[in-house]
Write a protein that holds these residues in place. Sequence first.
Motif, PDB file in Angstrom:
ATOM      1  N   PRO A  61      51.141  46.796  45.143  1.00 27.91           N
ATOM      2  CA  PRO A  61      49.819  46.748  44.520  1.00 27.91           C
ATOM      3  C   PRO A  61      49.105  45.404  44.614  1.00 27.91           C
ATOM      4  CG  PRO A  61      51.528  46.821  42.848  1.00 27.91           C
ATOM      5  CD  PRO A  61      52.201  47.023  44.166  1.00 27.91           C
ATOM      6  N   SER A  62      49.829  44.325  44.898  1.00 28.04           N
ATOM      7  CA  SER A  62      49.165  43.026  45.039  1.00 28.04           C
ATOM      8  C   SER A  62      48.534  42.860  46.427  1.00 28.04           C
ATOM      9  CB  SER A  62      50.152  41.891  44.784  1.00 28.04           C
ATOM     10  OG  SER A  62      51.242  41.977  45.682  1.00 28.04           O
ATOM     11  N   ARG A  63      48.971  43.665  47.378  1.00 33.44           N
ATOM     12  CA  ARG A  63      48.459  43.550  48.747  1.00 33.44           C
ATOM     13  C   ARG A  63      46.970  43.906  48.792  1.00 33.44           C
ATOM     14  NH1 ARG A  63      50.596  46.347  54.314  1.00 33.44           N
ATOM     15  NH2 ARG A  63      49.201  45.128  55.632  1.00 33.44           N
ATOM     16  N   GLY A  64      46.183  42.977  49.283  1.00 40.84           N
ATOM     17  CA  GLY A  64      44.749  43.198  49.430  1.00 40.84           C
ATOM     18  C   GLY A  64      43.996  43.286  48.119  1.00 40.84           C
ATOM     19  N   ALA A  65      44.631  42.940  47.006  1.00 36.78           N
ATOM     20  CA  ALA A  65      43.988  43.092  45.700  1.00 36.78           C
ATOM     21  C   ALA A  65      42.678  42.313  45.610  1.00 36.78           C
ATOM     22  CB  ALA A  65      44.942  42.661  44.587  1.00 36.78           C
ATOM     23  N   GLU A  66      42.654  41.117  46.198  1.00 37.17           N
ATOM     24  CA  GLU A  66      41.435  40.304  46.123  1.00 37.17           C
ATOM     25  C   GLU A  66      40.253  40.982  46.825  1.00 37.17           C
ATOM     26  OE1 GLU A  66      44.948  37.566  45.790  1.00 37.17           O
ATOM     27  OE2 GLU A  66      44.407  39.229  47.101  1.00 37.17           O
ATOM     28  N   ARG A  67      40.528  41.781  47.826  1.00 32.30           N
ATOM     29  CA  ARG A  67      39.459  42.488  48.552  1.00 32.30           C
ATOM     30  C   ARG A  67      39.154  43.859  47.951  1.00 32.30           C
ATOM     31  NH1 ARG A  67      42.902  40.829  52.172  1.00 32.30           N
ATOM     32  NH2 ARG A  67      43.628  42.908  52.723  1.00 32.30           N
ATOM     33  N   GLU A  68      40.148  44.494  47.370  1.00 32.01           N
ATOM     34  CA  GLU A  68      39.999  45.882  46.961  1.00 32.01           C
ATOM     35  C   GLU A  68      39.669  46.076  45.484  1.00 32.01           C
ATOM     36  OE1 GLU A  68      43.234  47.220  50.353  1.00 32.01           O
ATOM     37  OE2 GLU A  68      43.723  47.541  48.244  1.00 32.01           O
ATOM     38  N   LEU A  69      39.860  45.055  44.675  1.00 33.19           N
ATOM     39  CA  LEU A  69      39.558  45.152  43.250  1.00 33.19           C
ATOM     40  C   LEU A  69      38.322  44.314  42.925  1.00 33.19           C
ATOM     41  CD1 LEU A  69      43.205  44.797  41.888  1.00 33.19           C
ATOM     42  CD2 LEU A  69      41.865  46.897  42.089  1.00 33.19           C
ATOM     43  N   SER A  70      37.688  44.646  41.828  1.00 30.73           N
ATOM     44  CA  SER A  70      36.482  43.911  41.429  1.00 30.73           C
ATOM     45  C   SER A  70      36.816  42.458  41.104  1.00 30.73           C
ATOM     46  CB  SER A  70      35.845  44.573  40.206  1.00 30.73           C
ATOM     47  OG  SER A  70      36.669  44.389  39.069  1.00 30.73           O
ATOM     48  N   ALA A  71      35.805  41.612  41.219  1.00 29.68           N
ATOM     49  CA  ALA A  71      35.996  40.185  40.940  1.00 29.68           C
ATOM     50  C   ALA A  71      36.459  39.953  39.503  1.00 29.68           C
ATOM     51  CB  ALA A  71      34.698  39.423  41.208  1.00 29.68           C
ATOM     52  N   GLY A  72      35.929  40.728  38.567  1.00 33.14           N
ATOM     53  CA  GLY A  72      36.338  40.576  37.168  1.00 33.14           C
ATOM     54  C   GLY A  72      37.801  40.927  36.943  1.00 33.14           C
ATOM     55  N   THR A  73      38.255  41.959  37.628  1.00 30.64           N
ATOM     56  CA  THR A  73      39.656  42.355  37.495  1.00 30.64           C
ATOM     57  C   THR A  73      40.568  41.324  38.146  1.00 30.64           C
ATOM     58  OG1 THR A  73      39.139  44.695  37.308  1.00 30.64           O
ATOM     59  CG2 THR A  73      41.347  44.148  38.075  1.00 30.64           C
ATOM     60  N   VAL A  74      40.169  40.827  39.303  1.00 31.17           N
ATOM     61  CA  VAL A  74      40.971  39.792  39.965  1.00 31.17           C
ATOM     62  C   VAL A  74      41.053  38.554  39.074  1.00 31.17           C
ATOM     63  CG1 VAL A  74      41.090  38.236  41.949  1.00 31.17           C
ATOM     64  CG2 VAL A  74      40.596  40.663  42.298  1.00 31.17           C
ATOM     65  N   ALA A  75      39.945  38.187  38.457  1.00 29.87           N
ATOM     66  CA  ALA A  75      39.959  37.039  37.537  1.00 29.87           C
ATOM     67  C   ALA A  75      40.902  37.313  36.359  1.00 29.87           C
ATOM     68  CB  ALA A  75      38.549  36.743  37.033  1.00 29.87           C
ATOM     69  N   GLY A  76      40.895  38.535  35.860  1.00 27.09           N
ATOM     70  CA  GLY A  76      41.793  38.899  34.773  1.00 27.09           C
ATOM     71  C   GLY A  76      43.254  38.842  35.191  1.00 27.09           C
ATOM     72  N   LEU A  77      43.537  39.283  36.408  1.00 26.26           N
ATOM     73  CA  LEU A  77      44.904  39.211  36.921  1.00 26.26           C
ATOM     74  C   LEU A  77      45.348  37.760  37.076  1.00 26.26           C
ATOM     75  CD1 LEU A  77      44.649  42.107  39.497  1.00 26.26           C
ATOM     76  CD2 LEU A  77      46.211  42.034  37.546  1.00 26.26           C
ATOM     77  N   ARG A  78      44.457  36.907  37.541  1.00 25.36           N
ATOM     78  CA  ARG A  78      44.792  35.479  37.663  1.00 25.36           C
ATOM     79  C   ARG A  78      45.065  34.865  36.289  1.00 25.36           C
ATOM     80  NH1 ARG A  78      40.506  34.805  42.189  1.00 25.36           N
ATOM     81  NH2 ARG A  78      41.854  34.901  44.022  1.00 25.36           N
ATOM     82  N   ALA A  79      44.293  35.289  35.298  1.00 26.11           N
ATOM     83  CA  ALA A  79      44.488  34.752  33.949  1.00 26.11           C
ATOM     84  C   ALA A  79      45.833  35.167  33.359  1.00 26.11           C
ATOM     85  CB  ALA A  79      43.354  35.200  33.026  1.00 26.11           C
TER      86      ALA A  79
END
Length: 137
Positions: A61-79
């Motif tokens: 599920p982490s593969r391509g996450a930065e491209r396939e998920l919304s910016a807000g969700t990616v920011a949440g995952l980074r947090a």
Amino acid sequence: MEQPRIIAEYCDPFANWLVLAFHLTARGEELRAWDALGHAQRHLLWMARLAEGAVEHWLTPSRGAERELSAGTVAGLRAATSAASAPGLLGALRGALELGRRLWPVIAARHGRSAPTALFDELDAALRLREQGREQR
């Protein structure tokens, strides 16, 4: 995938791992808490993919996450990771809680379920106490 199974396989384990990570942190078992948080993060990735309908890389599920998920969700995952959180483990727990609190209701609503808001509120209050205790030291 049948409706109750989605919640049971992806959302419920997220909550279990997150609560375990919190309790381990409170007991001072930080290495074990990071391990538990890693499991919670993996479930968060699956929850993000479910919530956003981005299931292309389900097995990793982490593969391509930065491209396939919304910016807000990616920011949440980074947090929810150590690199983006401050101060460390408590910050990552806070980030994971906040993103899970946002994603779970989206998934649950699609399947006629509700999110465990009382659990989220209780964990939020407990985290706030730990964060305040850390600030006072």
